[in-house]
Structures are given as C-alpha cells and as structure tokens.
Design a protein around this motif. Structure first.
Motif, PDB file in Angstrom:
ATOM      1  N   PHE A 107       0.815  -1.217   0.000  1.00  9.39           N
ATOM      2  CA  PHE A 107       0.000   0.000   0.000  1.00  9.39           C
ATOM      3  C   PHE A 107       0.851   1.270   0.000  1.00  9.39           C
ATOM      4  O   PHE A 107       0.316   2.372  -0.117  1.00  9.39           O
ATOM      5  N   GLY A 108       2.171   1.124   0.137  1.00  7.06           N
ATOM      6  CA  GLY A 108       3.064   2.276   0.069  1.00  7.06           C
ATOM      7  C   GLY A 108       2.882   3.264   1.199  1.00  7.06           C
ATOM      8  O   GLY A 108       3.040   4.476   0.995  1.00  7.06           O
ATOM      9  N   ALA A 109       2.554   2.746   2.386  1.00  7.24           N
ATOM     10  CA  ALA A 109       2.329   3.634   3.529  1.00  7.24           C
ATOM     11  C   ALA A 109       2.651   2.895   4.815  1.00  7.24           C
ATOM     12  O   ALA A 109       2.276   1.726   4.973  1.00  7.24           O
ATOM     13  N   HIS A 110       3.344   3.577   5.728  1.00  8.21           N
ATOM     14  CA  HIS A 110       3.634   2.967   7.022  1.00  8.21           C
ATOM     15  C   HIS A 110       2.336   2.731   7.791  1.00  8.21           C
ATOM     16  O   HIS A 110       2.171   1.698   8.431  1.00  8.21           O
ATOM     17  N   HIS A 111       1.414   3.683   7.714  1.00  8.54           N
ATOM     18  CA  HIS A 111       0.078   3.521   8.314  1.00  8.54           C
ATOM     19  C   HIS A 111      -0.862   2.968   7.234  1.00  8.54           C
ATOM     20  O   HIS A 111      -1.865   3.593   6.887  1.00  8.54           O
ATOM     21  N   TRP A 112      -0.551   1.802   6.704  1.00 11.74           N
ATOM     22  CA  TRP A 112      -1.303   1.257   5.579  1.00 11.74           C
ATOM     23  C   TRP A 112      -2.775   1.052   5.888  1.00 11.74           C
ATOM     24  O   TRP A 112      -3.620   1.065   4.981  1.00 11.74           O
ATOM     25  N   TRP A 113      -3.117   0.874   7.161  1.00 12.85           N
ATOM     26  CA  TRP A 113      -4.520   0.643   7.553  1.00 12.85           C
ATOM     27  C   TRP A 113      -5.384   1.866   7.295  1.00 12.85           C
ATOM     28  O   TRP A 113      -6.612   1.757   7.263  1.00 12.85           O
ATOM     29  N   ASP A 114      -4.758   3.027   7.093  1.00 12.02           N
ATOM     30  CA  ASP A 114      -5.532   4.229   6.790  1.00 12.02           C
ATOM     31  C   ASP A 114      -5.972   4.276   5.333  1.00 12.02           C
ATOM     32  O   ASP A 114      -6.883   5.042   4.987  1.00 12.02           O
ATOM     33  N   PRO A 121       3.743   3.425  13.861  1.00  7.80           N
ATOM     34  CA  PRO A 121       3.095   2.261  13.258  1.00  7.80           C
ATOM     35  C   PRO A 121       3.386   0.971  14.030  1.00  7.80           C
ATOM     36  O   PRO A 121       2.499   0.109  14.166  1.00  7.80           O
ATOM     37  N   ASP A 122       4.601   0.846  14.549  1.00 10.86           N
ATOM     38  CA  ASP A 122       4.933  -0.350  15.318  1.00 10.86           C
ATOM     39  C   ASP A 122       4.097  -0.445  16.591  1.00 10.86           C
ATOM     40  O   ASP A 122       3.771  -1.548  17.045  1.00 10.86           O
ATOM     41  N   ASP A 123       3.742   0.707  17.165  1.00 11.07           N
ATOM     42  CA  ASP A 123       2.871   0.701  18.341  1.00 11.07           C
ATOM     43  C   ASP A 123       1.492   0.146  17.992  1.00 11.07           C
ATOM     44  O   ASP A 123       0.912  -0.632  18.755  1.00 11.07           O
ATOM     45  N   ILE A 124       0.976   0.541  16.842  1.00 12.60           N
ATOM     46  CA  ILE A 124      -0.329   0.029  16.401  1.00 12.60           C
ATOM     47  C   ILE A 124      -0.252  -1.463  16.129  1.00 12.60           C
ATOM     48  O   ILE A 124      -1.137  -2.230  16.523  1.00 12.60           O
TER      49      ILE A 124
END
Length: 221
Positions: free
Chosen positions: A73-80, A110-113
């Motif tokens: 998804f090309g994003a560290h916060h891919w869930w967004d 992101p690692d915290d999530i």
C-alpha cells in the motif's frame, strides 16, 4: 466438614480458584481436590510450555504481514488507506484509543499500532470475507509466508485455531483436555511457513513434549 486429610490440606484451592473454575479439574480427576490440584498444576506447566512457540508465532506473524502490507500500500500507516471492513477499522480505532489512554495519541508509531491490535485482526486478513482474499492475500499477504505449503483457506483455519488456543491460555482456561500434540504441530507448522530459522529455534527450545510426558495418571490424554 472435610474429613479426608488430603482434602483438608487443599481446602484453600476451592476458595482461591472458585468451584466453577475448579469444576473441570475435579471432573477429570474423579472428584478429589488433591488430584484436581495436581492436574491444575500440570495445566499451568502446559501453558508455560506453549507460551514460547505462541510468542514466536504471533510476533513473527504480525511483523511479516505488516511488512508486506506496508510495501504493497506504500504507507507505514497502511490501515488508513487499505479497504478494511468495519470490524478491522474498529480494531485499529480501539488500538489508537488504548494508546491515547497511555498518553501516546500524538507520539505512537506504526509499530505501536501493530503491537496493540489483537491477534484476531491479523487472522481476519487471511480470510475470504469482504474480498480480503483478493485485496490482501493474492497481491500481498501470500508473500508473508514464503514456505507455505497449504492453501489460504487451510492457513486461515490454522491461524484461527491458534488464536482460539492462545486466548484460552491467556485467559487462564484449561487446556489439558485439548488435543495438545495437534496444537503443538499447528503452531510449529505456521512458524515454519514464516521462517525456517525461526522454526529451528522454536524446535530447539520446545518443552511441550517433555511436559506432556509428565502428565498425572488421571489426565485425560
């Protein structure tokens, strides 16, 4: 009044654990509190023996899946940006809320999530529902399991079984009455799908078979 000396010496067990929690052990041990306590102690040893492979499996699983999804998804916060269903979004939201309660709303990474969402979140991503098999599995998550020899459906079944078994241990439920050799094989199998060196390390330190061999005579296995 307790007349049996053995029962008298273990009367504290009923008070500490509650009759409801002790009931499965009493039933398996034939009704004697002393024997039930022996079985309870063995159950604790079993839980302790399963903890290391479950730890390796859960940590490696979520890190491997996070790595692939972050890249896809090309994003560290891919869930967004990923098309998560309502349940998935809810679990991400709860993870954020939990971090915020610890004063980390603005500073969490992101690692915290990844560490905060439950195992069930990662297991759900390997399901077929909501087109997850197309959105996540086919183009991304398949590559998180480089040594996979099963179908996505079989993997999902194994992961869900691991999740249920892991939750029993973490919620202090009996596991002595489960098919423990099968549970052991399932965890080892999934670890092997993820990493050969990790599989070798898991086998090297595994104590499950040793604890199984030390079962009390009245254990149901």
């Amino acid at each position: 009044m307790i007349d049996d000396p053995d029962e008298q010496s273990t009367a504290w067990v009923q008070r500490a654990l509650s009759p409801a929690r002790l009931a499965p052990y009493l039933a398996a041990a034939g009704g004697g509190t002393a024997a039930a306590l022996e079985l309870y102690r063995w159950n604790l040893d079993l839980c302790a023996a399963f903890y290391p492979p479950l730890h390796w499996c859960e940590i490696a699983l979520r890190n491997a899946m996070h790595s692939q999804l972050r890249s896809y998804f090309g994003a560290h916060h891919w869930w967004d940006v990923a098309p998560l269903n309502e349940n998935g979004r809810s679990m991400i939201g709860k993870a954020r809320d939990d971090l915020a309660k610890r004063g980390r709303r603005e500073t969490h990474t992101p690692d915290d999530i990844v560490a905060a969402v439950p195992l069930g979140f990662w297991v759900s991503l390997t399901s077929r529902g909501d087109r997850y098999d197309q959105t996540f599995w086919k183009h991304s998550l398949y590559f998180a399991f480089p040594h996979l020899t099963a179908t996505r459906r079989v993997l999902h079944r194994d992961l869900n079984g691991i999740r249920e078994f892991r939750n029993r241990i973490m919620h202090h439920e009996p596991i002595f009455n489960r098919n423990l050799p099968n549970q052991r094989d399932r965890v080892h199998r999934v670890i092997g799908y993820l990493s050969t060196p990790l599989y070798d390390e898991t086998i090297r330190v595994d104590r499950i078979q040793t604890v199984l061999a030390a079962k009390p005579g009245h254990a149901p296995l």
